[in-house]
Design a protein around this motif. Sequence first.
Motif, PDB file in Angstrom:
ATOM      1  N   VAL B 187      14.067 -49.455  -4.291  1.00 44.52           N
ATOM      2  CA  VAL B 187      13.106 -48.576  -5.023  1.00 44.52           C
ATOM      3  C   VAL B 187      12.340 -49.237  -5.855  1.00 44.52           C
ATOM      4  O   VAL B 187      12.881 -49.573  -6.895  1.00 44.52           O
ATOM      5  N   VAL B 188      11.241 -49.439  -5.371  1.00 41.01           N
ATOM      6  CA  VAL B 188      10.316 -49.889  -6.590  1.00 41.01           C
ATOM      7  C   VAL B 188       9.494 -49.110  -6.874  1.00 41.01           C
ATOM      8  O   VAL B 188       8.793 -48.095  -6.661  1.00 41.01           O
ATOM      9  N   ASP B 189       9.489 -49.212  -8.213  1.00 41.30           N
ATOM     10  CA  ASP B 189       8.254 -47.772  -9.377  1.00 41.30           C
ATOM     11  C   ASP B 189       7.599 -48.335  -9.983  1.00 41.30           C
ATOM     12  O   ASP B 189       7.661 -49.904 -10.707  1.00 41.30           O
ATOM     13  N   LEU B 190       6.104 -48.652 -10.022  1.00 40.93           N
ATOM     14  CA  LEU B 190       5.188 -49.305 -10.626  1.00 40.93           C
ATOM     15  C   LEU B 190       4.171 -48.396 -10.790  1.00 40.93           C
ATOM     16  O   LEU B 190       3.724 -47.838 -10.455  1.00 40.93           O
ATOM     17  N   PRO B 191       3.930 -48.795 -12.349  1.00 35.63           N
ATOM     18  CA  PRO B 191       2.449 -48.490 -12.920  1.00 35.63           C
ATOM     19  C   PRO B 191       0.777 -48.489 -11.701  1.00 35.63           C
ATOM     20  O   PRO B 191       0.928 -49.454 -11.243  1.00 35.63           O
ATOM     21  N   ALA B 192       0.764 -47.306 -11.118  1.00 35.43           N
ATOM     22  CA  ALA B 192      -0.275 -47.549  -9.941  1.00 35.43           C
ATOM     23  C   ALA B 192      -1.705 -47.965 -10.708  1.00 35.43           C
ATOM     24  O   ALA B 192      -2.726 -47.376  -9.513  1.00 35.43           O
ATOM     25  N   GLU B 213       8.989 -54.733   6.708  1.00 39.35           N
ATOM     26  CA  GLU B 213       8.776 -53.479   7.278  1.00 39.35           C
ATOM     27  C   GLU B 213       7.075 -53.343   7.400  1.00 39.35           C
ATOM     28  O   GLU B 213       6.607 -54.096   6.551  1.00 39.35           O
ATOM     29  N   LEU B 214       7.042 -52.658   8.589  1.00 41.87           N
ATOM     30  CA  LEU B 214       5.086 -52.936   8.657  1.00 41.87           C
ATOM     31  C   LEU B 214       4.916 -52.021   8.000  1.00 41.87           C
ATOM     32  O   LEU B 214       3.650 -51.775   7.571  1.00 41.87           O
ATOM     33  N   ALA B 215       5.345 -50.540   8.130  1.00 43.34           N
ATOM     34  CA  ALA B 215       4.679 -49.788   7.765  1.00 43.34           C
ATOM     35  C   ALA B 215       6.032 -49.090   6.328  1.00 43.34           C
ATOM     36  O   ALA B 215       6.775 -47.688   6.648  1.00 43.34           O
ATOM     37  N   PRO B 216       5.746 -50.055   4.944  1.00 44.06           N
ATOM     38  CA  PRO B 216       6.635 -49.288   3.746  1.00 44.06           C
ATOM     39  C   PRO B 216       6.118 -48.007   3.988  1.00 44.06           C
ATOM     40  O   PRO B 216       5.253 -47.849   3.930  1.00 44.06           O
ATOM     41  N   ASP B 217       6.866 -47.438   3.475  1.00 47.96           N
ATOM     42  CA  ASP B 217       7.977 -46.092   2.194  1.00 47.96           C
ATOM     43  C   ASP B 217       7.240 -45.711   1.231  1.00 47.96           C
ATOM     44  O   ASP B 217       7.548 -46.242  -0.388  1.00 47.96           O
ATOM     45  N   LEU B 218       5.101 -45.454   1.310  1.00 50.79           N
ATOM     46  CA  LEU B 218       4.917 -45.273  -0.316  1.00 50.79           C
ATOM     47  C   LEU B 218       4.671 -44.100  -0.860  1.00 50.79           C
ATOM     48  O   LEU B 218       4.513 -43.557   0.479  1.00 50.79           O
ATOM     49  N   THR B 219       4.829 -43.515  -1.755  1.00 51.93           N
ATOM     50  CA  THR B 219       4.377 -42.216  -2.808  1.00 51.93           C
ATOM     51  C   THR B 219       3.504 -42.473  -4.263  1.00 51.93           C
ATOM     52  O   THR B 219       4.362 -43.200  -4.628  1.00 51.93           O
ATOM     53  N   PHE B 220       2.995 -42.120  -3.730  1.00 47.06           N
ATOM     54  CA  PHE B 220       1.775 -42.593  -5.071  1.00 47.06           C
ATOM     55  C   PHE B 220       1.888 -40.838  -6.019  1.00 47.06           C
ATOM     56  O   PHE B 220       1.569 -39.970  -5.135  1.00 47.06           O
ATOM     57  N   LYS B 221       2.942 -40.621  -6.676  1.00 47.60           N
ATOM     58  CA  LYS B 221       2.973 -39.751  -7.488  1.00 47.60           C
ATOM     59  C   LYS B 221       2.146 -39.722  -9.044  1.00 47.60           C
ATOM     60  O   LYS B 221       2.514 -41.085 -10.104  1.00 47.60           O
ATOM     61  N   GLU B 222       1.025 -39.478  -9.678  1.00 46.39           N
ATOM     62  CA  GLU B 222       0.896 -39.510 -10.648  1.00 46.39           C
ATOM     63  C   GLU B 222       0.231 -40.862 -10.922  1.00 46.39           C
ATOM     64  O   GLU B 222      -0.734 -41.691  -9.891  1.00 46.39           O
ATOM     65  N   ASP B 223       0.292 -41.816 -12.376  1.00 51.04           N
ATOM     66  CA  ASP B 223       0.015 -42.909 -11.954  1.00 51.04           C
ATOM     67  C   ASP B 223       0.872 -43.699 -11.617  1.00 51.04           C
ATOM     68  O   ASP B 223       1.094 -44.670 -12.490  1.00 51.04           O
ATOM     69  N   ARG B 224       1.531 -43.067 -10.752  1.00 52.90           N
ATOM     70  CA  ARG B 224       3.218 -44.253 -10.263  1.00 52.90           C
ATOM     71  C   ARG B 224       3.171 -44.531  -8.696  1.00 52.90           C
ATOM     72  O   ARG B 224       2.603 -43.170  -7.865  1.00 52.90           O
ATOM     73  N   LEU B 225       3.641 -45.799  -8.228  1.00 50.74           N
ATOM     74  CA  LEU B 225       3.766 -45.329  -7.012  1.00 50.74           C
ATOM     75  C   LEU B 225       4.632 -46.212  -6.570  1.00 50.74           C
ATOM     76  O   LEU B 225       5.698 -47.097  -8.119  1.00 50.74           O
ATOM     77  N   LEU B 226       5.833 -45.147  -6.025  1.00 42.51           N
ATOM     78  CA  LEU B 226       7.107 -45.448  -5.668  1.00 42.51           C
ATOM     79  C   LEU B 226       7.393 -46.236  -3.887  1.00 42.51           C
ATOM     80  O   LEU B 226       6.736 -45.349  -3.385  1.00 42.51           O
ATOM     81  N   ILE B 227       8.271 -47.051  -4.161  1.00 43.70           N
ATOM     82  CA  ILE B 227       8.182 -47.670  -2.640  1.00 43.70           C
ATOM     83  C   ILE B 227       9.283 -47.963  -2.416  1.00 43.70           C
ATOM     84  O   ILE B 227      10.902 -48.007  -2.801  1.00 43.70           O
ATOM     85  N   ARG B 228       9.389 -47.030  -0.924  1.00 41.96           N
ATOM     86  CA  ARG B 228      11.345 -47.026  -0.838  1.00 41.96           C
ATOM     87  C   ARG B 228      10.966 -48.126   0.376  1.00 41.96           C
ATOM     88  O   ARG B 228      10.805 -47.918   1.353  1.00 41.96           O
ATOM     89  N   LEU B 229      12.271 -49.382   0.354  1.00 43.31           N
ATOM     90  CA  LEU B 229      12.416 -50.214   1.356  1.00 43.31           C
ATOM     91  C   LEU B 229      13.553 -50.050   1.814  1.00 43.31           C
ATOM     92  O   LEU B 229      14.758 -49.973   0.680  1.00 43.31           O
ATOM     93  N   ASN B 230      14.614 -50.619   2.399  1.00 39.35           N
ATOM     94  CA  ASN B 230      15.739 -50.593   3.388  1.00 39.35           C
ATOM     95  C   ASN B 230      16.356 -52.225   2.737  1.00 39.35           C
ATOM     96  O   ASN B 230      15.477 -53.010   2.490  1.00 39.35           O
ATOM     97  N   ARG B 231      17.684 -51.796   2.261  1.00 43.20           N
ATOM     98  CA  ARG B 231      17.747 -52.752   1.720  1.00 43.20           C
ATOM     99  C   ARG B 231      18.470 -53.634   2.564  1.00 43.20           C
ATOM    100  O   ARG B 231      18.793 -53.753   3.762  1.00 43.20           O
ATOM    101  N   HIS B 232      18.196 -55.546   2.112  1.00 42.13           N
ATOM    102  CA  HIS B 232      18.195 -56.264   3.228  1.00 42.13           C
ATOM    103  C   HIS B 232      19.714 -56.264   3.790  1.00 42.13           C
ATOM    104  O   HIS B 232      20.898 -55.897   2.857  1.00 42.13           O
ATOM    105  N   SER B 233      19.681 -56.995   5.194  1.00 43.91           N
ATOM    106  CA  SER B 233      21.364 -56.731   5.472  1.00 43.91           C
ATOM    107  C   SER B 233      22.035 -57.413   5.221  1.00 43.91           C
ATOM    108  O   SER B 233      23.451 -57.981   4.895  1.00 43.91           O
TER     109      SER B 233
END
Lengths: 201, 266
Positions: B187-192, B213-233
């Motif tokens: 889970v990556v948490d960036l000031p957006a 991943e071609l379509a990463p799971d992104l959530t813009f929440k207020e002024d932050r961007l949360l990126i959820r990626l699958n942990r690498h095998s």
Amino acid sequence: MNRLLRVLLGMVCVFSVGLTQAAPKPGAMAPDFTATDTQGNTVTLSRLQGQYVVLEWTNHLCPFVQKHYGSGNMQALQKTYTDKGYHWYSIVSSAPGKQGNIDAAKANELTTSRGAAPSGVILDPSGAIGKLYDARTTPHMFIIDPSGKLVYMGGIDSIPSADKADLAAATNYVKAAFTELEAGKPVSTPVSAPYGCSVKY
Amino acid sequence: MSLLLTLLWPLTALAAPVQARHVVVDLLTETSTVTAGEPLWVLLTFAPEPHWHTYWKNPGDSGLAPKLNWQLPPGWQAREPLFPTPAAIPYGKQINYGYEGESGLLVELVPPLVMQEENVALTLDARWLVCADACVPGQAEFKLELPVTRFAAPNPRHKSRFAQARFSLPLKSDIAGTYRVQGEQIVVDLPARTLPRSVSRVFIAPGQIAEAELAPDLTFKEDRLLIRLNRHSYFSKAPPQIEVVLELAGQGWSVPARLQPQGESQ
């Protein structure tokens, strides 16, 4: 309501664990398969329990594979461990028409001409075994212990390159894993980056 | 003889392009002379044949990033190469990160503060992998010989190539984020605030952190961007910091994310 939600969530978790169990993971049982090798012998992984098994994904036209065969590195490893009675299967998952796709005669000819010493070569043109192990590169190495558990998966060594000159300075992870296993120790690097050409599914 | 040498200077300063298998590789210098204490920028360019590609610093599911090995005079330093924003190159279910067209790696070479010599010789041993369906490794040695002058002479012929190379780099933002390993996820948490509100791709370096991943799971929440990626095998250890490159319509943004210590509140 909360309880129902928890039960539902619990079910989802169980389901997803069930799914992820299929993906290979060090410490977990290696996915089982049955195949016929290029000499016509039936190979069932679970029947090989009691001895170590190495699975090596390969494609004779891939320059990373050529690095390890051209230098004699792969053959030396095969010989070392098959001489100890371990099983070593080279697996070709190249699809028909794709690079590295070969028939049994060609596979046997390659074994002879390269002085290779695997227990057998398995042709997997459908990619079923490759996908079962999520094999990504050639080479890509897996070690299974006598109880059937996966104890190593990843690259053959520590220096990702197609250059034979890098072999001397690289840590060979297959050798390192067996040195530890034979001393009764756990494998200190159970996972490493697999490097090489993509598997030609 | 000396006239001949003088005539040859510009030629030796411009190492000739190398026509390797499936790719033309060249090394360009931004200036045709070098000055003590002033960084010398060089550009290693790869022009693969159509449908062939070279790789980003994290090549993705297979492949290999170019390797640069410099032989420099005493007191010189070569910084890490700067990679352009990559593209995602799918191969069946697998995804690679790299460049299908021409790309260039910018490298900053730092000379010593004092240089007594009249000329300097800089040698680069470059190794790369170029792939289409098949992969071909390549190697070339580039020798540059540059006069040392009080003021570095610009190289107008290369101006547009360097401008293009700099334009292709992901923008460095002054923000920094965090990341954490949460079960099977990264889970990556960036000031957006300074990031685009939509992102088409996410690239993580180094490799073996998150699955491509071609379509990463992104959530813009207020002024932050949360990126959820699958942990690498093949994830084994979380480095203190990762680089997150976001891409939208060819433009990249590079944001560092440091490992959030366990138990630290958000």
